[in-house]
Scaffold this motif. Sequence first.
Motif, PDB file in Angstrom:
ATOM      1  N   ARG A 132       0.836  -1.203   0.000  1.00 57.89           N
ATOM      2  CA  ARG A 132       0.000   0.000   0.000  1.00 57.89           C
ATOM      3  C   ARG A 132       0.873   1.257   0.000  1.00 57.89           C
ATOM      4  N   TYR A 133       1.922   1.254   0.781  1.00 56.70           N
ATOM      5  CA  TYR A 133       2.843   2.392   0.849  1.00 56.70           C
ATOM      6  C   TYR A 133       3.390   2.733  -0.545  1.00 56.70           C
ATOM      7  N   VAL A 134       3.783   1.700  -1.284  1.00 58.41           N
ATOM      8  CA  VAL A 134       4.365   1.896  -2.617  1.00 58.41           C
ATOM      9  C   VAL A 134       3.297   2.268  -3.637  1.00 58.41           C
ATOM     10  N   LEU A 135       2.209   1.504  -3.687  1.00 56.19           N
ATOM     11  CA  LEU A 135       1.196   1.711  -4.719  1.00 56.19           C
ATOM     12  C   LEU A 135       0.493   3.056  -4.593  1.00 56.19           C
ATOM     13  N   GLU A 136       0.279   3.501  -3.343  1.00 55.32           N
ATOM     14  CA  GLU A 136      -0.469   4.732  -3.127  1.00 55.32           C
ATOM     15  C   GLU A 136       0.432   5.909  -2.764  1.00 55.32           C
ATOM     16  N   GLN A 137       1.748   5.680  -2.795  1.00 54.21           N
ATOM     17  CA  GLN A 137       2.730   6.740  -2.544  1.00 54.21           C
ATOM     18  C   GLN A 137       2.421   7.487  -1.243  1.00 54.21           C
ATOM     19  N   LEU A 138       2.253   6.709  -0.182  1.00 55.85           N
ATOM     20  CA  LEU A 138       1.912   7.295   1.111  1.00 55.85           C
ATOM     21  C   LEU A 138       3.095   8.030   1.725  1.00 55.85           C
ATOM     22  N   THR A 139       2.805   8.988   2.575  1.00 56.21           N
ATOM     23  CA  THR A 139       3.841   9.621   3.376  1.00 56.21           C
ATOM     24  C   THR A 139       4.122   8.741   4.597  1.00 56.21           C
ATOM     25  N   GLU A 140       5.188   9.026   5.294  1.00 52.94           N
ATOM     26  CA  GLU A 140       5.495   8.278   6.506  1.00 52.94           C
ATOM     27  C   GLU A 140       4.355   8.391   7.516  1.00 52.94           C
ATOM     28  N   GLN A 141       3.797   9.576   7.666  1.00 53.21           N
ATOM     29  CA  GLN A 141       2.716   9.788   8.627  1.00 53.21           C
ATOM     30  C   GLN A 141       1.466   9.010   8.235  1.00 53.21           C
ATOM     31  N   GLU A 142       1.141   8.993   6.933  1.00 53.90           N
ATOM     32  CA  GLU A 142      -0.024   8.231   6.473  1.00 53.90           C
ATOM     33  C   GLU A 142       0.177   6.736   6.693  1.00 53.90           C
TER      34      GLU A 142
ATOM     35  N   LEU B 269       2.102   5.250   9.012  1.00 54.72           N
ATOM     36  CA  LEU B 269       2.069   4.907  10.428  1.00 54.72           C
ATOM     37  C   LEU B 269       0.657   4.993  11.018  1.00 54.72           C
ATOM     38  N   ALA B 270      -0.233   5.702  10.342  1.00 52.01           N
ATOM     39  CA  ALA B 270      -1.610   5.835  10.837  1.00 52.01           C
ATOM     40  C   ALA B 270      -2.487   4.635  10.467  1.00 52.01           C
ATOM     41  N   LEU B 271      -1.991   3.746   9.605  1.00 55.59           N
ATOM     42  CA  LEU B 271      -2.792   2.613   9.167  1.00 55.59           C
ATOM     43  C   LEU B 271      -2.959   1.584  10.286  1.00 55.59           C
ATOM     44  N   THR B 272      -4.088   0.904  10.283  1.00 53.56           N
ATOM     45  CA  THR B 272      -4.319  -0.161  11.248  1.00 53.56           C
ATOM     46  C   THR B 272      -3.520  -1.404  10.842  1.00 53.56           C
ATOM     47  N   PRO B 273      -3.184  -2.262  11.801  1.00 45.57           N
ATOM     48  CA  PRO B 273      -2.437  -3.492  11.471  1.00 45.57           C
ATOM     49  C   PRO B 273      -3.170  -4.339  10.440  1.00 45.57           C
ATOM     50  N   VAL B 274      -2.417  -5.002   9.587  1.00 45.80           N
ATOM     51  CA  VAL B 274      -3.002  -5.867   8.566  1.00 45.80           C
ATOM     52  C   VAL B 274      -3.461  -7.164   9.234  1.00 45.80           C
ATOM     53  N   ARG B 275      -4.711  -7.517   9.036  1.00 49.87           N
ATOM     54  CA  ARG B 275      -5.293  -8.675   9.708  1.00 49.87           C
ATOM     55  C   ARG B 275      -5.025  -9.963   8.930  1.00 49.87           C
ATOM     56  N   ASN B 276      -5.016 -11.060   9.644  1.00 48.01           N
ATOM     57  CA  ASN B 276      -4.826 -12.368   9.016  1.00 48.01           C
ATOM     58  C   ASN B 276      -5.919 -12.635   7.987  1.00 48.01           C
ATOM     59  N   CYS B 277      -5.513 -13.034   6.790  1.00 49.75           N
ATOM     60  CA  CYS B 277      -6.401 -13.397   5.681  1.00 49.75           C
ATOM     61  C   CYS B 277      -7.339 -12.263   5.265  1.00 49.75           C
ATOM     62  N   SER B 278      -7.000 -11.027   5.618  1.00 53.02           N
ATOM     63  CA  SER B 278      -7.749  -9.889   5.071  1.00 53.02           C
ATOM     64  C   SER B 278      -7.420  -9.742   3.595  1.00 53.02           C
ATOM     65  N   VAL B 279      -8.279  -9.034   2.867  1.00 53.59           N
ATOM     66  CA  VAL B 279      -8.016  -8.798   1.451  1.00 53.59           C
ATOM     67  C   VAL B 279      -7.932  -7.296   1.184  1.00 53.59           C
ATOM     68  N   SER B 280      -6.948  -6.940   0.386  1.00 54.29           N
ATOM     69  CA  SER B 280      -6.778  -5.568  -0.084  1.00 54.29           C
ATOM     70  C   SER B 280      -6.713  -5.615  -1.605  1.00 54.29           C
ATOM     71  N   VAL B 281      -7.430  -4.706  -2.248  1.00 55.82           N
ATOM     72  CA  VAL B 281      -7.615  -4.785  -3.696  1.00 55.82           C
ATOM     73  C   VAL B 281      -7.280  -3.445  -4.339  1.00 55.82           C
ATOM     74  N   TRP B 282      -6.499  -3.504  -5.438  1.00 58.22           N
ATOM     75  CA  TRP B 282      -6.214  -2.331  -6.259  1.00 58.22           C
ATOM     76  C   TRP B 282      -6.597  -2.678  -7.701  1.00 58.22           C
ATOM     77  N   ARG B 283      -7.316  -1.774  -8.359  1.00 56.99           N
ATOM     78  CA  ARG B 283      -7.787  -2.013  -9.726  1.00 56.99           C
ATOM     79  C   ARG B 283      -7.091  -1.058 -10.692  1.00 56.99           C
ATOM     80  N   SER B 284      -6.759  -1.578 -11.860  1.00 55.24           N
ATOM     81  CA  SER B 284      -6.094  -0.775 -12.888  1.00 55.24           C
ATOM     82  C   SER B 284      -7.084   0.189 -13.531  1.00 55.24           C
ATOM     83  N   ASN B 285      -6.683   1.458 -13.566  1.00 52.31           N
ATOM     84  CA  ASN B 285      -7.529   2.482 -14.174  1.00 52.31           C
ATOM     85  C   ASN B 285      -6.675   3.720 -14.434  1.00 52.31           C
TER      86      ASN B 285
END
Length: 249
Positions: free
Chosen positions: A203-213, A215-231
Amino acid sequence: MPELSTILNGHQRQEAAAALPSLLIATRHGESTANVEFQLAEAKGALTVPITCRDADIPLSIHGQSQAQALGRWWADLPSDDRPRSVWCSPYLRTVETARIAIAQAAGLGAVPVGLPVRYDERLRDRELGILEMLTAAAIDKQHPQEAARRRKMGELYYRPPGGESWADVALRVRDCLRDLYAAHTGRPVLVVAHDNVVLMLRYVLEQLTEQELLALTPVRNCSVSVWRSNAGGLHPEQWNATGHLVHV
């Protein structure tokens, strides 16, 4: 009139289409036996956990296996064009087991071919913690107080434990892996099965987040899904850290 630099052999130069998968789905492995032991140790304030194997050899817990099955059912419920037929996976046992179980579940529901091949890539392995590996937070404070203080000063993104990696180090290998993944699966959906910090760095790389953004993210949960679509020439976030498919697990 177009500039000469935009003309090639009498034709207008066309911008090349971005080489991107149609959909990138990332998941963290299911609950591991180490996840369970660390939760128990942290709750008790214990300094040690009863784990003697390598980090790479830690398996899923029984609950983690059920989570991987739920991931496979979620996969099977996707629209046909969004169902990955390509899987990139960390070579660590807990991710290998997650991918294997999810594929078997999705294949059993007729959503993907039986025996779908998996590409195992060491760039997707978990963050290496060096001298802090397998230590609880209480143990780090007690046994390595100088490292604990340096970690607080440097911050999670840049702190590198002796013999280990910083989050930024993981981001570098994630960037490198993405280049190969894009080239191999342009225009097709792909699933990445990895670890919490790897998904976070995606997520940090794909969305070009800042350090502050970041560090504000919640921990990634076991077997959670995150999706990015090409557009529009990029991969754009559609879901993050979603666990609705795990409600009944």
